[in-house]
Design an enzyme around this catalytic site. Structure first.
Site, mmCIF file in Angstrom:
data_model
loop_
_atom_site.group_PDB
_atom_site.id
_atom_site.type_symbol
_atom_site.label_atom_id
_atom_site.label_comp_id
_atom_site.label_asym_id
_atom_site.label_seq_id
_atom_site.Cartn_x
_atom_site.Cartn_y
_atom_site.Cartn_z
ATOM 1 N N HIS A 82 4.588 -1.943 -7.389
ATOM 2 C CA HIS A 82 3.896 -1.162 -6.362
ATOM 3 C C HIS A 82 3.841 0.290 -6.776
ATOM 4 C CE1 HIS A 82 2.425 0.035 -2.432
ATOM 5 N NE2 HIS A 82 3.204 1.096 -2.566
ATOM 6 N N ASP A 161 3.162 -3.542 10.394
ATOM 7 C CA ASP A 161 3.009 -2.329 9.594
ATOM 8 C C ASP A 161 1.591 -1.795 9.687
ATOM 9 O OD1 ASP A 161 3.621 -0.372 7.443
ATOM 10 O OD2 ASP A 161 2.070 -1.533 6.439
ATOM 11 N N ARG A 168 0.420 6.080 12.970
ATOM 12 C CA ARG A 168 1.015 7.200 12.229
ATOM 13 C C ARG A 168 -0.065 8.091 11.647
ATOM 14 N NH1 ARG A 168 4.271 4.327 7.847
ATOM 15 N NH2 ARG A 168 4.649 6.440 7.117
ATOM 16 N N SER A 183 7.332 0.798 5.400
ATOM 17 C CA SER A 183 5.945 0.342 5.334
ATOM 18 C C SER A 183 5.678 -0.361 3.999
ATOM 19 C CB SER A 183 5.012 1.545 5.502
ATOM 20 O OG SER A 183 3.680 1.175 5.248
ATOM 21 N N LYS A 187 5.618 -4.990 3.269
ATOM 22 C CA LYS A 187 4.563 -5.783 2.627
ATOM 23 C C LYS A 187 5.089 -6.475 1.369
ATOM 24 C CE LYS A 187 2.128 -2.135 3.058
ATOM 25 N NZ LYS A 187 1.184 -0.999 3.079
#
Lengths: 441, 441
Positions: A82, A161, A168, A183, A187
């Protein structure tokens, strides 16, 4: 239990229990808790933070809020990666086939670009026929068959999320480290891989501006991962300068192919080798030295490039487009941006560079914007380079002549040009593992 | 201008401009700014506070959001008084006629009780026929005719505050000093008096628990008042013990009458004299010594009591009910609460005492609760008194036998009984004037 009491408790700095976190965040997801109470809680979290235990509980709660991908039908260790998002970050396109070519399965869930950062899904979709909307069964089949697959997250992955992020985003509560960590990790936990490499981009072209904040974020994410039984490590990488020379979707695919053929820019090659080695080490493929030699072999032998062709073919894409880069939509306008003065480029405001590529049509202003896959920037000079007045600093690609001037002005405003050659910055600042931080020079 | 940027600016601690405050708060009042953005801003204000200039701007903006009462048809200086709310606080019923009997006009806007605190409007409505819902014209006429009037605020007085308070109430953002100050002062600025005395109640039976916070709140409110051209001063008063001996609506009216007849509890008498003197000084009636003698004269001569009768008659109430206290609804149940042990009462949790009176039916749990005017408590022993095991500490009045046990348990849990006689606390802690704080022993 009352949401009011949970807000009041966080406001005065007490730790919320698992029950309270579930009540608040799952209640919000089910629309039992109104937006206005959640945004007050989020702002209180911005100010008072969350303990590691709260952050882990929030992450698990969001990971469990929707579908969870079960990758047990794929044999062996599955790794994912990620990136927190940057400008010119096409590393996924390069690292995924390298790691798969080294014999480690890559089950990669990616996102679309938003704002000044690009997204892997958009880049891949510039290849004719490439399909990123796969069912979980198809995803698993593809990984089993060719060793890697890159898919967009299913819409039901961590829906809590998704709903929370939307709130947010409009209440100025995005930049909270525990909220960012939960967050991202919710995932990743829901998407099923065993090992996760986090690339925490840091600097003017990233959401995280300081190395220390990035290390803090990485530590929390690594801890969350281990708390959920995953192997996780993180590299803190330099995003004070765009990665490679190309920004824009099809331009970045072409540059990724260059790297896989051993002919791309040095910074990007080094970064991809480092990321691939980390993923292989996470998967237990060997130590760093051994994995480095494996990775270099896949580049020199062309096996990583062949793996990318297999991935593209498996996901319905036209591999011929990348074998002999052609067939990509050609930008109607191709125009040079000229330096107004002579000197060294000492700094690039990388966010502004990203915005100038969005202004050319390469990105999204809002979630519903259309992308021009052909638009983007080919940087001819980057931080550290000497440029003469009148020399080309970049070539811009766009479908519409009238987009050029404003984008070029934005681009030039991002460059600081002065008399002295700047000292070189490292590409990778630090590596964060469970209970261990290694800082590089 | 974007609400997002205003939230983000306050979040990082910058001062908002007048334009930004108007955009946010008037936009919210007009329902152009959603609740979830306003609650995020409110929580950021809770953490980062507001400068005096921001607080004054917010107050003026809310004061201007609806109708503003024009009292120019009333000759002379008009004074008003505001209490931040306490238990057994019937001072308005006593101070208003005293000040009017001393020749200073009192244009008093009052509120209803909520939670553990009582409200003047409820107390007055326990008098048959008494009307507090007056048009502004009727309000002005009444002040001109008898020298004083006590009315409920019109629904269109500072509507921005009303809407904001409702959101603060459910998002745990009530306890912010600048937000409390602007809420109180917006209504006071809109209600038109020239001089305003603030009674900032402090202690276990008040919203403000510490003397220092109360002084801070008072200073800001005094500054706001002067910023808007009003004369304002504040007394910081003791609410660690209920005021007087009676709690509950008609019980408190009866006790107010006792005070005006010179036969009430000493603490309450002293407090009322102090408040009345301050109001007269604010109105320029003379110095404190002279005003004290005026006030004492109205009590000994009975002129203050006669003034209350005039006020009641003018507002449609049955003055006979207060001349010879009778005609009030009688509580069906009248039952003693017995001390479980011997010793000095060293402390009363005054909020819990207030809650026990609400449990008897004297107050409101929610805005729509019905009030039992006859319900309440007659305290026989208070902080500092010696009580023997089996002796009566209080007499409870209620319409329903079954409400007694829980309320008595709550009441007894509020008392700390121990061996040593506690030292006496002052009734008034401090006085706050423009640029001057005087602290009492």
């Amino acid at each position: 239990m009352r949401m009011y009491d949970i807000i009041a408790k966080k406001k005065i700095g007490y730790e919320l229990t698992l029950d309270e976190i579930e009540f608040a965040f799952m209640g919000f997801t089910r629309e039992e808790i109104p937006d206005y109470q959640m945004s007050a809680l989020l702002m209180a979290i911005y100010f008072n933070g969350m303990t590691l235990s709260e952050t882990i509980n929030l992450t698990k709660c969001m990971a469990n809020s929707g579908e969870k991908v079960d990758l047990s039908e794929i044999q062996g260790i599955k790794v994912d990666k990620h990136s927190t998002g940057g400008v010119g970050d096409k590393t996924t396109l390069i690292v995924t086939p390298i790691v798969a070519a080294c014999g480690v399965k890559v089950a990669k869930m990616s996102g679309k670009g938003l704002g000044f950062t690009g997204g892997t899904i958009d880049k891949l979709e510039s290849i004719k026929g490439f399909d990123t909307c796969l069912s979980i069964q198809r995803f698993i089949e593809a990984v089993n068959k060719v060793g890697a697959c890159i898919a967009g997250g299913t819409s039901n992955l961590a829906p809590a999320d998704k709903k929370l992020y939307a709130l947010r985003d409009v209440t100025a509560t995005v930049d909270s480290i525990p909220l960012i960590a939960s967050s991202i990790m919710s995932k990743k936990l829901a998407s099923g891989a065993d090992g996760i490499l986090l690339d925490v981009k840091t600097g003017s072209g990233a959401f995280m501006k300081s190395i220390e904040d990035s290390i803090k974020l990485a530590q929390i994410m690594v801890d969350i991962g281990y708390g959920a039984g995953k192997k996780v490590s993180a590299l803190i990488t330099n995003m004070d300068i765009p990665l490679g020379n190309k920004i824009g979707n099809s331009l970045e695919v072409v540059e990724a192919v260059q790297i896989l053929k051993g002919a791309g820019p040095k910074d990007l090659t080094q970064m991809c080798v480092a990321l691939a080695v980390e993923m292989l080490v996470l998967a237990g493929r060997g130590d760093a030295d051994f994995c480095t030699s494996l990775v270099e072999e896949t580049l020199s032998s062309g096996s990583a490039f062949e793996k990318l062709c297999e991935i593209v073919t498996e996901q319905g894409g036209d591999a011929q487009m990348i074998r002999e880069p052609s067939g990509f939509t050609v930008a109607r306008v191709c125009k040079e941006v000229i330096s107004p003065k002579s000197g060294y480029i000492t700094k690039m405001d990388t966010e502004a560079v990203g915005i100038s590529s969005v202004m050319l049509g390469a990105g999204r202003d809002t979630k519903d914007s259309e992308i021009d896959y052909s638009a983007g920037i080919d940087m001819k000079k980057k931080t550290g380079d000497y440029v003469k007045e009148g020399e080309t600093v970049a070539v811009f690609y766009t479908q519409s002549e009238e987009l050029f001037d404003n984008a070029a002005e934005k681009y030039l405003s991002a460059l600081t040009i002065s008399g002295n050659k700047p000292s070189e910055s490292p590409l990778i600042y630090a590596k964060v593992e469970k209970s261990h931080i290694m800082r590089y020079e």
